[in-house]
Design an enzyme around this catalytic site. Sequence first.
Site, mmCIF file in Angstrom:
data_model
loop_
_atom_site.group_PDB
_atom_site.id
_atom_site.type_symbol
_atom_site.label_atom_id
_atom_site.label_comp_id
_atom_site.label_asym_id
_atom_site.label_seq_id
_atom_site.Cartn_x
_atom_site.Cartn_y
_atom_site.Cartn_z
ATOM 1 N N GLU A 49 -2.937 -71.947 -37.929
ATOM 2 C CA GLU A 49 -1.938 -72.048 -38.538
ATOM 3 C C GLU A 49 -0.633 -72.695 -37.898
ATOM 4 O O GLU A 49 -0.759 -73.450 -36.573
ATOM 5 C CB GLU A 49 -1.231 -70.819 -38.339
ATOM 6 N N CYS A 65 1.863 -72.235 -36.686
ATOM 7 C CA CYS A 65 2.825 -71.378 -36.201
ATOM 8 C C CYS A 65 2.207 -70.898 -34.684
ATOM 9 O O CYS A 65 2.639 -71.112 -33.741
ATOM 10 C CB CYS A 65 3.009 -70.249 -36.618
ATOM 11 N N GLU A 95 -5.648 -64.084 -38.991
ATOM 12 C CA GLU A 95 -5.148 -65.389 -38.422
ATOM 13 C C GLU A 95 -5.128 -65.347 -36.830
ATOM 14 O O GLU A 95 -4.242 -65.352 -36.598
ATOM 15 C CB GLU A 95 -3.578 -64.819 -39.697
ATOM 16 N N CYS A 128 6.646 -69.264 -42.862
ATOM 17 C CA CYS A 128 7.006 -69.188 -41.478
ATOM 18 C C CYS A 128 6.876 -70.715 -41.436
ATOM 19 O O CYS A 128 7.836 -71.143 -40.194
ATOM 20 C CB CYS A 128 6.440 -67.973 -41.003
ATOM 21 N N CYS A 129 5.622 -71.468 -41.162
ATOM 22 C CA CYS A 129 5.751 -72.635 -40.669
ATOM 23 C C CYS A 129 6.470 -73.811 -40.720
ATOM 24 O O CYS A 129 6.936 -73.840 -39.548
ATOM 25 C CB CYS A 129 4.040 -72.478 -41.402
#
Length: 682
Positions: free
Chosen positions: A344, A346, A328, A419-420
Amino acid sequence: MLTSKSFLFLLGLTGTLPLAAQQRADYPIQAVPFTKVKLTDNFWQPRLQTNTSVTIPASFQRCEATNRVKNFEMAAAHSGKFATTYPFDDTDIYKTLEGASYSLSLEPDKKLEAYLDELIAKVGAAQEPDGYLYTARTIDPAHPHAWAGKERWEKERELSHELYNSGHLYEAAVAYYQATGKKNLLNIALKNADLVCATFGPGKRAVAPGHEIVEMGLVKLYRATGKPEYLSTAKFFIEQRGHYKGYDAKSTDVWRSGQYWQDDKPVVAQTEAVGHAVRAEYLYSAMADVAALTGDKALLAAVDTIWNNMVAKKMYVTGGTGAVGGGERFGDNYELPNATAYNETCASVADIYWNQRMFQLHGDAKYADIMEKVLYNGLISGVGLDGKSFFYSNAMQIKNSTGFKDTEPARSGWFDCSCCPTNLARLFPSLPGYVYGQKGRDIYVNLFVSGSTDLAVQNKAVRLTQQNNYPWQGDLKFTVNQAATSDFNLLVRIPGWARNEAMPSNLYTFATPSAEKVVIKVNGQPIDYQLRNGYAVLVRKWKKNDMVEVNLPMEVRTVVAHPRVLDDAGKVALQRGPVMYCAEWKDNDGRASNIIVPAGTTFTATPKPDVLNGITELSATVPVVKLDVANNSINTVRQTLTAIPYYAWANRGKGEMTVWFPQQVTDVELVTRPAKDVSQGK
């Protein structure tokens, strides 16, 4: 004693420091707190409302359904088995608490507040007597999560995420106190932070946190309390990077060298954005915080250099960052593949945090230009129009040919690592805090979002109101309203794209320059204005109901990439205002990968209020490549290309999508499809 006034610093943006922390070094420019900006915007306000009514409730429901809440209950009982996948799953609750707290600050909701108090009680019950809070160990200390190690902090550098959990706890605690005045979550956070400060530091335990954010969280607590240990520990963690002896400094492998963790060299010696993109951008945000609060010039020089590298060599045209799925992470300079783009969600959230801080340090519009690019493109693509479906990665191209590696072709409601979604839940309600900045008599307008804000300039109250239909139209109006004449400077950002600058670097440029100029009027009269760091500086003794009009040219522009971005060679992307466009299968006869956009193509922009919650659509007649199966041949035909905003793709089912279009046919890819296995019924 803490006061609610102390907690106007939210997301590290701005506010009033407690007395113990006043008169210290800080950001030269303070952002106007999101609680002082009221939106009436047709683009962002519905998204914020959807976040409050759909995204946050869905996130809490999924935290319940996936046993994230149960982990806290079991930790309190010291019984059971950790019930989710990752040791950082606690943070999904913290981040959603943070987002819900911001929403409470804007719209009080007693039912939501009562639920949050119940959840906070469960978090507090899971905390160990000395402040340690980490359900992946506390549930069953004899058999902790495989990533956690046998002892506390043992694997913090590599896998455990103990300090990452703490960082998100601190951010949520500050947000909830600011929203409600209650100290229930804050007390939990302070107890944990005191343990962290007692454990780590000079002469104590040393580690470079494996997943940064504790540094940002500690700065939040420092701002709230003025307790110097919180700032010094944040600085200590930053300075621990690059000193671990267990890495191979000569290795080109990002893990063996420590580069994955931004730990291959001290931060002041780092010059490139490297490794895991989210971790990196949280680190760079914390470096900006600590540089601002301590006056550390070496740290400031390093974060400036890293920012220049990312924007010049490692960012997608949509603002996405982190090109490589493995790890990532950022790739090499100019390594920006389309087919396997990771981007990503995030990382886009972290990029907003970082660029806001860079603006506050330097007062340059280029940082707000990047914020705008990310916000209108690479960030909101991460959430569906329904508010409850999400992309973890954000593709630049989806192609249905066999043998072509697709990234996510459709959004999901949740992920094992979620998490996103929870990061978006906390970012959206804080968005009003990114609109304005202030430095004494200078008022900066960074984002064009309809609504109003109340300011104080030399102790005089000033209300500034925006009216626009941005990003679809470039006619902006600003009305100044105050009881008495005020002498201040209004600095209106003139976006780079309106100044023939596709990017504040040469990574992306417009294929042809535009002769259109930005026109500014005050009370109906055109004025000459000076640009300062990308801002039109309007110096005036402002009177009640003075009106500023700014006209931004909203042409359709074609964008080309630096020649070293090999995947984009001979291709163009489409941009109108701040919005990047893509072609999706739904509008283009089932395909997107066969479309050609020759030089000189003329586009028509058409408002479509009933399409995808309201967009401006682009169309042009262009050649497309067609396959004639019957005659075993291919040819090009003229067809209407319909392009939609990139953020809106994948809301109407799965299919092809592309951001970059070849300008001419240079090659034909022959793909052999495997025969169907009839015996297996496939």
